[in-house]
Write a protein that holds these residues in place. Structure first.
Motif, PDB file in Angstrom:
ATOM      1  N   THR A  42      11.729 -59.142  -1.809  1.00  0.00           N
ATOM      2  CA  THR A  42      10.108 -58.762  -1.667  1.00  0.00           C
ATOM      3  C   THR A  42      10.249 -58.848  -3.561  1.00  0.00           C
ATOM      4  O   THR A  42       8.958 -59.664  -4.417  1.00  0.00           O
ATOM      5  CB  THR A  42       9.655 -57.345  -1.433  1.00  0.00           C
ATOM      6  N   VAL A  43      10.552 -58.318  -4.641  1.00  0.00           N
ATOM      7  CA  VAL A  43      11.142 -57.674  -6.284  1.00  0.00           C
ATOM      8  C   VAL A  43      10.889 -59.299  -6.275  1.00  0.00           C
ATOM      9  O   VAL A  43      10.346 -59.883  -7.834  1.00  0.00           O
ATOM     10  CB  VAL A  43      12.391 -57.000  -6.054  1.00  0.00           C
ATOM     11  N   VAL A  44      12.475 -60.249  -5.380  1.00  0.00           N
ATOM     12  CA  VAL A  44      12.666 -61.433  -6.012  1.00  0.00           C
ATOM     13  C   VAL A  44      11.100 -62.724  -6.274  1.00  0.00           C
ATOM     14  O   VAL A  44      11.175 -63.409  -6.420  1.00  0.00           O
ATOM     15  CB  VAL A  44      13.447 -62.090  -5.586  1.00  0.00           C
ATOM     16  N   LEU A  45      11.217 -62.843  -5.082  1.00  0.00           N
ATOM     17  CA  LEU A  45       9.970 -63.535  -4.322  1.00  0.00           C
ATOM     18  C   LEU A  45       8.858 -63.522  -4.945  1.00  0.00           C
ATOM     19  O   LEU A  45       8.310 -64.676  -5.163  1.00  0.00           O
ATOM     20  CB  LEU A  45      10.340 -64.139  -2.921  1.00  0.00           C
ATOM     21  N   VAL A  46       8.113 -62.362  -5.196  1.00  0.00           N
ATOM     22  CA  VAL A  46       6.614 -62.372  -5.031  1.00  0.00           C
ATOM     23  C   VAL A  46       6.362 -62.298  -6.884  1.00  0.00           C
ATOM     24  O   VAL A  46       6.946 -60.909  -7.194  1.00  0.00           O
ATOM     25  CB  VAL A  46       6.135 -61.011  -4.957  1.00  0.00           C
ATOM     26  N   PRO A  47       5.609 -62.363  -7.290  1.00  0.00           N
ATOM     27  CA  PRO A  47       5.372 -62.915  -9.324  1.00  0.00           C
ATOM     28  C   PRO A  47       5.214 -60.914  -9.597  1.00  0.00           C
ATOM     29  O   PRO A  47       4.327 -60.348  -8.537  1.00  0.00           O
ATOM     30  CB  PRO A  47       3.758 -63.344  -9.041  1.00  0.00           C
ATOM     31  N   ASN A  48       5.223 -60.902 -10.644  1.00  0.00           N
ATOM     32  CA  ASN A  48       5.614 -59.447 -10.661  1.00  0.00           C
ATOM     33  C   ASN A  48       3.800 -58.947 -11.046  1.00  0.00           C
ATOM     34  O   ASN A  48       3.709 -58.276 -10.981  1.00  0.00           O
ATOM     35  CB  ASN A  48       6.044 -59.210 -12.250  1.00  0.00           C
ATOM     36  N   ARG A  49       3.252 -59.779 -11.819  1.00  0.00           N
ATOM     37  CA  ARG A  49       1.980 -59.983 -11.870  1.00  0.00           C
ATOM     38  C   ARG A  49       0.884 -59.394 -10.054  1.00  0.00           C
ATOM     39  O   ARG A  49      -0.055 -58.195  -9.890  1.00  0.00           O
ATOM     40  CB  ARG A  49       1.073 -60.776 -12.123  1.00  0.00           C
ATOM     41  N   ARG A  50       1.760 -60.350  -9.062  1.00  0.00           N
ATOM     42  CA  ARG A  50       1.086 -60.247  -7.387  1.00  0.00           C
ATOM     43  C   ARG A  50       1.103 -58.084  -7.387  1.00  0.00           C
ATOM     44  O   ARG A  50       0.412 -57.970  -6.678  1.00  0.00           O
ATOM     45  CB  ARG A  50       1.677 -60.904  -6.836  1.00  0.00           C
ATOM     46  N   ILE A  91     -13.972 -62.495 -20.681  1.00  0.00           N
ATOM     47  CA  ILE A  91     -12.974 -62.538 -20.315  1.00  0.00           C
ATOM     48  C   ILE A  91     -12.891 -63.954 -19.866  1.00  0.00           C
ATOM     49  O   ILE A  91     -13.798 -64.218 -18.672  1.00  0.00           O
ATOM     50  CB  ILE A  91     -11.956 -61.359 -19.265  1.00  0.00           C
ATOM     51  N   ASP A  92     -12.038 -64.655 -20.219  1.00  0.00           N
ATOM     52  CA  ASP A  92     -11.667 -66.458 -19.350  1.00  0.00           C
ATOM     53  C   ASP A  92     -11.015 -65.858 -18.210  1.00  0.00           C
ATOM     54  O   ASP A  92      -9.867 -65.309 -18.301  1.00  0.00           O
ATOM     55  CB  ASP A  92     -11.376 -66.697 -20.121  1.00  0.00           C
ATOM     56  N   THR A  93     -11.395 -66.255 -17.282  1.00  0.00           N
ATOM     57  CA  THR A  93     -10.564 -65.535 -15.934  1.00  0.00           C
ATOM     58  C   THR A  93      -9.648 -66.514 -15.737  1.00  0.00           C
ATOM     59  O   THR A  93      -8.439 -66.913 -14.968  1.00  0.00           O
ATOM     60  CB  THR A  93     -10.952 -66.055 -14.442  1.00  0.00           C
ATOM     61  N   GLN A  94      -8.858 -67.453 -16.646  1.00  0.00           N
ATOM     62  CA  GLN A  94      -7.871 -68.451 -16.144  1.00  0.00           C
ATOM     63  C   GLN A  94      -7.253 -67.943 -17.118  1.00  0.00           C
ATOM     64  O   GLN A  94      -5.975 -67.774 -17.357  1.00  0.00           O
ATOM     65  CB  GLN A  94      -8.651 -69.823 -15.883  1.00  0.00           C
ATOM     66  N   THR A  95      -7.778 -68.021 -18.676  1.00  0.00           N
ATOM     67  CA  THR A  95      -6.435 -67.753 -19.659  1.00  0.00           C
ATOM     68  C   THR A  95      -6.256 -66.783 -19.751  1.00  0.00           C
ATOM     69  O   THR A  95      -4.953 -66.256 -20.627  1.00  0.00           O
ATOM     70  CB  THR A  95      -6.680 -68.560 -21.218  1.00  0.00           C
ATOM     71  N   GLY A  96      -7.089 -65.581 -19.445  1.00  0.00           N
ATOM     72  CA  GLY A  96      -7.069 -63.872 -20.581  1.00  0.00           C
ATOM     73  C   GLY A  96      -8.125 -63.825 -21.794  1.00  0.00           C
ATOM     74  O   GLY A  96      -7.685 -62.479 -22.115  1.00  0.00           O
ATOM     75  N   ASP A  97      -7.671 -65.064 -22.401  1.00  0.00           N
ATOM     76  CA  ASP A  97      -8.480 -64.989 -23.269  1.00  0.00           C
ATOM     77  C   ASP A  97      -9.784 -64.079 -23.599  1.00  0.00           C
ATOM     78  O   ASP A  97      -9.823 -64.265 -23.014  1.00  0.00           O
ATOM     79  CB  ASP A  97      -8.630 -66.315 -24.212  1.00  0.00           C
ATOM     80  N   THR A  98     -10.188 -63.276 -24.244  1.00  0.00           N
ATOM     81  CA  THR A  98     -10.921 -61.667 -24.702  1.00  0.00           C
ATOM     82  C   THR A  98     -11.821 -61.850 -25.685  1.00  0.00           C
ATOM     83  O   THR A  98     -11.303 -62.308 -26.694  1.00  0.00           O
ATOM     84  CB  THR A  98     -11.195 -60.304 -24.282  1.00  0.00           C
ATOM     85  N   ALA A 142      -6.037 -58.241 -16.079  1.00  0.00           N
ATOM     86  CA  ALA A 142      -5.683 -57.565 -16.692  1.00  0.00           C
ATOM     87  C   ALA A 142      -4.626 -57.736 -17.481  1.00  0.00           C
ATOM     88  O   ALA A 142      -3.692 -57.336 -18.369  1.00  0.00           O
ATOM     89  CB  ALA A 142      -5.766 -55.786 -16.473  1.00  0.00           C
ATOM     90  N   LEU A 143      -3.907 -58.022 -16.820  1.00  0.00           N
ATOM     91  CA  LEU A 143      -2.585 -58.258 -17.774  1.00  0.00           C
ATOM     92  C   LEU A 143      -2.566 -59.467 -18.189  1.00  0.00           C
ATOM     93  O   LEU A 143      -2.145 -60.264 -19.052  1.00  0.00           O
ATOM     94  CB  LEU A 143      -1.027 -58.405 -15.838  1.00  0.00           C
ATOM     95  N   GLU A 144      -3.232 -60.684 -17.081  1.00  0.00           N
ATOM     96  CA  GLU A 144      -3.329 -61.921 -18.025  1.00  0.00           C
ATOM     97  C   GLU A 144      -3.873 -60.991 -19.278  1.00  0.00           C
ATOM     98  O   GLU A 144      -3.245 -62.468 -20.396  1.00  0.00           O
ATOM     99  CB  GLU A 144      -4.072 -62.583 -17.220  1.00  0.00           C
TER     100      GLU A 144
END
Length: 550
Positions: free
Chosen positions: A71-79, A210-217, A422-424
């Motif tokens: 799970t730790v290896v395959l699932v992205p940290n953000r998820r 917040i740009d939901t694609q880039t996280g630019d705020t 928020a991580l973005e």
């Protein structure tokens, strides 16, 4: 006979020594396998002859570790981190951890019982029990803490998640909520509710786009003394205020920060069944003032925010000048009472929650816009203090403080996506603009009563998506703190006040509303006291970098 007796005596001693040696070996083996069995469930049972159940437990334990690693290896940290906002997942995780801790403890005790030799003296039995307790606590303790944190997080989301609202968007697909929302607009409110104060007035109003694609705020601080603003066409308040939010009596009651308390009181039928009527009214007010759509709000009790800072162990920031603590403005004089003490100027000052609050809200000897800059610096310092180790070690304290001071209309099923966003944001660009006196002067208008059509056009230009992301500005935030124009910020916590005006000149009897005053501070005094405003020249309607302020 004597020789034979000596031989027999020697043989007896040898047998006794051999038995003692065997008992010591059995006890050592007992202690060793008890410890191993407490760390690896089932291994001790195999050593004790319970091979079937022991093997089953070892296999389950091994498969569980492999599944966790996969799970730790395959699932992205953000998820993975976003699961911290999923109440159903938190229930599953918390329950699983609690059951695992209980089963681990039972297996450890059973292993100890199976391995314990017969006839052990009380002292050695106690030694074996202590080994079980100490070794098992290394595993069961963290599992129990993690389970408790999961349940606390689940309860926290349930406590602060929003209820019914007129102003939240309809989300067709919760698993991909930003598919139809390329730009998420959040209204951040800082409330001043406290002992001795009538109602709630959110004197801090910040729009975070917040740009939901880039996280630019982009963060826009809104003056709390705006008046005459229109409500958006889709709001039922338009029929009550077709020419903007205005009326008879004290002009302070028709400022944008008074919307939270006054509009629901004046029109309760409009907000029947709504979870937070004041927030809905304020969202409509800011939408009308800026000409944009707002999706959700987050409101923080500014007096309670110091609990967050204390839970983090304080914050470290640069103090540009001595900041007074414990004083307040003397109405009509432009002067302040004697400060109890001062937060000393200097780089890298470590402030506790109470001092951080005074640093963010003190206005004596400066103006509201200087205070906005300081508030943004405090927010940046808080972000710097929030690291995984701090959150893990002080989670319960942080969660308790958050539950008491935060309200929002974000639905609970949107929290996972919002955490991921928020991580973005942390990895995106952050820029900010204060709608201050210079900003409105650049448009030939006043801060309190601007040309709203012109303001809508300017805000639309600022928030318009860039044609080329590579050409996006490098500027980072300057006023993420707030645009509060809070008159009570110069008073001690909980001090009563009649209404939210800076001074008598801020609430004229009639006619145009003047710009936000400087608390009676003269131009010369302002130039010397407001050190943070002495930065290099910049375009008043463009963001400036945070480092230039902090």
């Amino acid at each position: 006979m004597s020789r034979a007796g000596g031989v027999r005596g020697g043989t007896r001693r040898s047998r006794l020594e051999s038995r003692r040696q065997q008992r010591r070996q059995r006890y050592g083996r007992f202690i060793s396998w008890t410890a191993i069995g407490a760390l690896i469930p089932g291994s001790g049972l195999i050593a004790g002859g319970r091979r079937r159940i022991g093997t089953f437990l070892v296999v389950v334990f091994t498969l569980s570790i492999l599944a966790l690693l996969a799970t730790v290896v395959l699932v992205p940290n953000r998820r993975l981190i976003s699961y911290g906002g999923d109440r159903q997942m938190l229930l599953v995780v918390g329950s699983t951890l609690a059951i695992a801790a209980l089963v681990w403890l039972i297996v450890a005790l059973a292993t100890h019982r199976v391995l314990e030799p017969d006839g052990l003296p009380p002292g050695k039995r106690l030694g074996g029990a202590l080994v079980v307790v100490l070794v098992t606590s290394l595993i069961v303790g963290p599992l129990s803490v993690a389970a408790n944190n999961a349940f606390t997080q689940r309860d926290l989301i349930g406590a602060i998640a929003g209820g019914d609202s007129h102003t939240t968007p309809d989300i067709a697909n919760v698993s991909d909520p930003w598919a139809d929302i390329p730009q998420l607009n959040l209204l951040l409110l800082g409330s001043d509710a406290g002992d001795g104060r009538e109602g709630v007035r959110p004197d801090t109003l910040i729009v975070a786009s917040i740009d939901t694609q880039t996280g630019d705020t982009t963060m826009i601080s809104v003056p709390r003394n705006l008046q005459g603003f229109p409500f958006p066409d889709e709001s039922p308040l338009v029929q009550h205020y077709p020419s903007g939010f205005r009326g008879e009596g004290d002009q302070g009651e028709w400022m944008i920060n008074a919307t939270y308390r006054n509009v629901p009181a004046l029109h309760p039928d409009v907000f029947e069944g709504i979870g937070n009527p004041g927030a809905d009214a304020t969202k409509w007010a800011v939408e009308g003032a800026l000409g944009i759509d707002l999706d959700y709000f987050v409101m923080v009790n500014l007096e309670g925010f110091q609990a967050i800072v204390d839970a983090l162990g304080g914050v470290t920031l640069d103090v540009p000048r001595d900041i007074p603590v414990g004083n307040k403005e003397i109405p009509g004089t432009g002067r302040c009472t004697q400060a109890r003490r001062y937060i000393q100027a200097g780089e890298g000052q470590h402030l506790n929650g109470a001092d951080a609050l005074w640093f963010a809200r003190s206005r004596c000897g400066s103006d509201d816009y200087d205070r906005m800059a300081r508030q943004q610096c405090v927010l940046g310092a808080i972000v710097d203090e929030v690291d995984p180790r701090t959150v893990l070690t002080k989670y319960q304290e942080l969660a308790s403080a958050t539950r008491d001071i935060i309200q929002t209309d974000v639905p609970e099923d949107l929290f996972p996506a919002l955490i991921e966003l928020a991580l973005e944001v942390q990895g995106g660009t952050l820029e900010s603009l204060t709608l201050d006196r210079e900003f409105f002067n650049s448009m030939g208008a006043s801060a309190a009563n601007p040309d709203y059509d012109q303001l809508h056009t300017r805000i639309g230009e600022i928030l318009a998506p860039s044609e080329d992301d590579d050409d996006s500005p490098d500027d980072t935030t300057t006023s993420a703190g707030s645009s509060e124009d809070d008159p009570a910020d110069d008073t001690e916590a909980g001090a009563p006040r009649e209404h939210e005006t800076d001074d008598a000149s801020d609430t004229p009897a009639s006619g145009d509303v003047p710009e936000t005053p400087d608390n009676g501070v003269t131009e010369d005094e302002q130039s010397t006291d407001d050190d943070s405003g002495a930065e290099e020249e910049h375009d008043p309607d463009q963001p400036v970098e945070t480092d230039e302020v902090c």
